[in-house]
Design an enzyme around this catalytic site. Structure first.
Site: not given
Ligand code: PLP
Length: 374
Positions: A40, A138, A168, A221, A270, A316-318
């Site tokens: 998953k 759940r 589970h 699993r 920043y 930062c973001m990137d």
């Protein structure tokens, strides 16, 4: 996000480590017990299709995913082994699941009744696994009466094939086994109410299996263990001892994209949370929180060349910056996450830095990062 191929930043996945982890686990299984690989969430960030194929090649006889679309993606890639969707799928897609030969987890009588109308109208037969809520809180049946009624409903019903029944555990990764045992007892009680005979009755996740909790399970699993990670997930705590050898498969690498010297009073990032009080060398890495490398990584030491260097300034973001011990050339290799569990920048150390578990670090590595397989 578009995978960014023209940037030196990548997630490296060692498929031979994944295969070896599966083989080690299979040697540890009981006679007749199967291994279904949990792929998953893009195989916990490792890439679902290559990992699924490696798992099958190593001996996995089934797969588990979280959503219908994850299952369809695997079917479209040509995979034919059983695939179980672990989450609840809306009844309106029951026929689609049947047509794609995907097995669904089912946790209520109301769901069965609604789905049956659609299956009957389309003349479809759906494989299901009865989910039992034995204490996870759940999904799944938890009341005797409803479970008995569901069994009556399913007996001789030609729209459903009861392929499995499962539960589970919420505390299989804990050294205190009392809640685990309570869940086993509740599941055993629900089993005693069965009027049908599911092919697979299964309870084991990685933790229940590798810590040898000794419960009967027709299949394991196998999730986090396949990726070479110990599920024992208390932050900053030593792992519980696994009975099988696990080798991490994932590393995360980049390069310095820019290097400069800064001078006393110059800030970095920043908010200028780092200000030099002497001349310093600063390297920039072209990775940021949009790649899943969170702002909380500020202060963490990653490997630049052969040295461990702290991240300075806010991520930062990137992009983010590291404090270098001396000048280093642009293009110097950077290792953000090491596959070596003994390295100070292993994935568990990254998780500890962020205050989370390694599962979350791996699956948050975004689609922008290409996965490179070896
Ligand atoms: C994710 C999941 C697993 C796999 O758990 P690991 O700890 O990664 O082995 C097994 N069963 C269910 C129901 C899950 O949701």
């Amino acid at each position: 996000m578009v995978p960014t191929l023209h940037r030196p930043a990548q997630v490296n996945v060692d498929l031979s480590a994944i295969k070896q982890n599966i083989k080690n686990e299979m040697k540890h299984l009981d006679d007749g017990q199967q291994l279904w690989a949990v792929v998953k969430a893009n195989a916990y960030g490792h890439g679902s299709i290559p990992v699924a194929n490696a798992a099958i090649a190593a001996g996995a006889t089934g797969l588990c995913v979280a959503t219908l679309d994850e299952g369809i993606q695997l079917r479209q890639s040509g995979i034919t082994v059983p695939i179980l969707i672990l989450g609840i799928v809306k009844t309106e897609w029951a026929t689609l699941a049947a047509q794609e030969d995907l097995s669904l987890a089912v946790g209520s009588l109301a769901w069965l009744k609604k789905a049956e109308e659609l299956l009957e109208a389309n003349n479809d037969k759906l494989k299901i696994h009865l989910a039992i809520d034995s204490g996870m809180g759940r999904i799944g049946f938890s009341e005797d009466e409803e479970f008995k009624a569901a069994n009556e409903f399913l007996k001789d019903n030609h729209n459903f094939e009861v392929e499995g029944m499962f539960t589970h555990f919420s505390k299989a990764d804990s050294s205190d086994t009392s809640y685990f045992e309570y869940q086993v007892k509740r599941f055993d009680h629900m089993k005693s109410l069965l009027l049908i005979k599911p092919k697979y009755i299964h309870v084991d996740n990685t933790a229940a299996s590798i810590f040898s909790r000794g419960v009967k399970s027709d299949l394991v699993r196998f999730g986090i263990g396949m990726y070479g990670l110990n599920p024992s997930s208390v932050p900053n705590a030593a792992d519980l001892k696994s009975d099988i050898e696990l080798t991490p498969a994932l590393s995360f690498t980049s390069e310095l994209s820019f290097v400069k010297q800064i001078h006393p009073g110059n800030g970095v990032g920043y908010g200028a949370t780092f200000v030099a009080d002497r001349d310093e060398w600063i390297g920039t890495v072209p990775v940021g929180y949009a790649d899943g490398w969170q702002r909380k990584m500020q202060g963490f030491k990653i490997k630049v060349g052969d040295e461990y260097c702290p991240i300075v300034g806010r991520v930062c973001m990137d992009q983010f910056m590291v404090l270098l011990p001396h000048e280093m050339p642009v293009g110097t290799k950077v290792e953000l996450i090491s596959a070596d569990p003994k390295a100070p920048n292993n994935i568990k150390a990254v998780a500890d830095q962020v205050g989370t578990i390694h599962y979350e670090i791996a699956c948050l590595l975004s689609d922008r990062l290409p996965r490179v397989y070896k």
